[in-house]
Design a protein around this motif. Sequence first.
Motif, PDB file in Angstrom:
ATOM      1  N   ALA A 119       0.831  -1.206   0.000  1.00 21.74           N
ATOM      2  CA  ALA A 119       0.000   0.000   0.000  1.00 21.74           C
ATOM      3  C   ALA A 119       0.867   1.258   0.000  1.00 21.74           C
ATOM      4  CB  ALA A 119      -0.927  -0.006   1.208  1.00 21.74           C
ATOM      5  N   GLU A 120       1.950   1.245   0.762  1.00 24.32           N
ATOM      6  CA  GLU A 120       2.867   2.397   0.787  1.00 24.32           C
ATOM      7  C   GLU A 120       3.531   2.576  -0.576  1.00 24.32           C
ATOM      8  OE1 GLU A 120       4.180   2.290   5.515  1.00 24.32           O
ATOM      9  OE2 GLU A 120       5.262   1.087   4.044  1.00 24.32           O
ATOM     10  N   ARG A 126       1.983   6.621  -7.017  1.00 20.04           N
ATOM     11  CA  ARG A 126       0.957   7.535  -7.527  1.00 20.04           C
ATOM     12  C   ARG A 126       1.328   8.994  -7.257  1.00 20.04           C
ATOM     13  NH1 ARG A 126      -3.804   5.329  -9.273  1.00 20.04           N
ATOM     14  NH2 ARG A 126      -4.165   3.111  -8.851  1.00 20.04           N
ATOM     15  N   ARG A 127       1.927   9.284  -6.107  1.00 17.23           N
ATOM     16  CA  ARG A 127       2.316  10.664  -5.831  1.00 17.23           C
ATOM     17  C   ARG A 127       3.477  11.101  -6.724  1.00 17.23           C
ATOM     18  NH1 ARG A 127       1.434  15.011  -2.230  1.00 17.23           N
ATOM     19  NH2 ARG A 127       2.657  16.672  -3.213  1.00 17.23           N
ATOM     20  N   PHE A 128       4.459  10.213  -6.926  1.00 19.52           N
ATOM     21  CA  PHE A 128       5.567  10.536  -7.831  1.00 19.52           C
ATOM     22  C   PHE A 128       5.039  10.759  -9.242  1.00 19.52           C
ATOM     23  CE2 PHE A 128       8.905   8.892 -10.814  1.00 19.52           C
ATOM     24  CZ  PHE A 128       9.789   9.958 -10.679  1.00 19.52           C
ATOM     25  N   MET A 158       0.015   4.486 -15.039  1.00 17.37           N
ATOM     26  CA  MET A 158      -0.935   4.688 -16.124  1.00 17.37           C
ATOM     27  C   MET A 158      -2.294   5.110 -15.580  1.00 17.37           C
ATOM     28  SD  MET A 158      -3.658   3.241 -17.981  1.00 17.37           S
ATOM     29  CE  MET A 158      -3.693   1.449 -17.947  1.00 17.37           C
ATOM     30  N   ASP A 159      -2.732   4.472 -14.510  1.00 17.69           N
ATOM     31  CA  ASP A 159      -4.027   4.816 -13.932  1.00 17.69           C
ATOM     32  C   ASP A 159      -4.020   6.229 -13.362  1.00 17.69           C
ATOM     33  OD1 ASP A 159      -6.760   3.880 -12.982  1.00 17.69           O
ATOM     34  OD2 ASP A 159      -5.863   4.541 -11.097  1.00 17.69           O
ATOM     35  N   HIS A 164      -5.954  11.874 -14.042  1.00 21.28           N
ATOM     36  CA  HIS A 164      -5.710  13.301 -14.279  1.00 21.28           C
ATOM     37  C   HIS A 164      -6.363  13.759 -15.583  1.00 21.28           C
ATOM     38  CE1 HIS A 164      -1.896  13.825 -11.570  1.00 21.28           C
ATOM     39  NE2 HIS A 164      -2.889  13.247 -10.947  1.00 21.28           N
ATOM     40  N   ARG A 165      -6.274  12.915 -16.621  1.00 20.06           N
ATOM     41  CA  ARG A 165      -6.779  13.303 -17.943  1.00 20.06           C
ATOM     42  C   ARG A 165      -8.295  13.136 -18.063  1.00 20.06           C
ATOM     43  NH1 ARG A 165      -2.474  12.690 -21.726  1.00 20.06           N
ATOM     44  NH2 ARG A 165      -0.574  13.385 -20.663  1.00 20.06           N
TER      45      ARG A 165
END
Length: 420
Positions: A119-120, A126-128, A158-159, A164-165
């Motif tokens: 999870a970490e 995702r943050r990077f 990718m997700d 974002h898009r």
Amino acid sequence: MSDQANPFRIAQQQFDTAAELLNLHPDIRAVLRVPQRELTVNFPVRLDDGSVQMFTGYRVQHNLGRGPVKGGIRYHPSVDLDEVRALAMWMTWKCALVNIPYGGAKGGVIVDPRQLSLAELERLTRRFASDVSILLGPEKDIPAPDVNTNAQIMAWIMDTISMHRGYTVPAVITGKPIQVGGSLGRIEATGRGVSLMVREAVHKQGRSLEGLRVVVQGFGNVGSTAALLLHEMGCQVIGVADAAGAYYCASGLDIPAMRTYSERHTFRLLQGYEAPHMVPITGTELLELECDVLIPAALENQLTGENAARVRAGMIVEGANGPTTPGADAILTARGIPVVPDILANAGGVIVSYFEWVQGLQEFFWDEHDINSKLERILVNAFEEVWQLAASRALPLRTAAYLLAVQRVAEANATRGVYP
């Protein structure tokens, strides 16, 4: 890090050698000698215990003259900006050498992923991805897996970009799982390419693969795949190493069994593996084993001016990026030990990443036989070009590869000119 071991200084030195031989115009040299764009991000990640830890990551784009940039993302405690700069530059030459329409990029986060929960790791990824997303896109910059990253991590990236898009963007990344637009053959592609380069180089020497003694440093995706394919070709893999240790068996290791063991254990390590007649050795001893082919498939700066004189391999085929320093190159050349360079030997991954990108853009997919056939044709053609140039000009294979690659990138940049 000293300049001698600094990968970016090494990458620049390798480029300078080619630029001098090509008599490149000083303006083009100035452009190609440094990265075009660099992004450093410092970002917080909430850990499972509720605390927040800061991490640092990088994305470097070396050159966009031949197309959008391509390059992996690695998670490792030793990642630094100069390492990422070097890897991005090497990617530019690699893509040009195998003649696919990319420039070079690379990314990395300073982290030991083994210290994080799943999870970490997802939250960090995702943050990077969010923080470097301003650079990413199918038409701009397409990352891929590298050291300590895998298909699942690529799927998270990718997700994240897709969220974002507001729509799914499969072509923003390669090395994804098949079920979300990945390509068949991508996981094995780099190791397959290494095994093909061993095959081609050995045949050029008029030798057979049967009974060929091979040593592989690194038993991750690249090293273990190359070891398995060479084992299946009839080679004797007598030594392998991973992050946990090194192992030797004079009569040949059971590579299929070792692959199965590593895949069943945490972080795919061989720690705890036992077999008859196999003995543990040090990593230093592994690099100095007497063998026909040594495949450094771990990290950069493994063969240096300090240990190259003790290498007892008949040939070196570079599975990793930058495993041989210029000082080691000079010693190996003087000793008559050919080195199939990284920008050729491990280009299989980026070739199939290119196929995956094209498939993602077109939403049309090839079967694995087609992928492997296309990969083999491109790599063997590139090898032949490098081998012929090296033979005709009495050059080391690395120098010949750089001449071909740098010339192509220089011509693209000269043709496009300087904006504005």
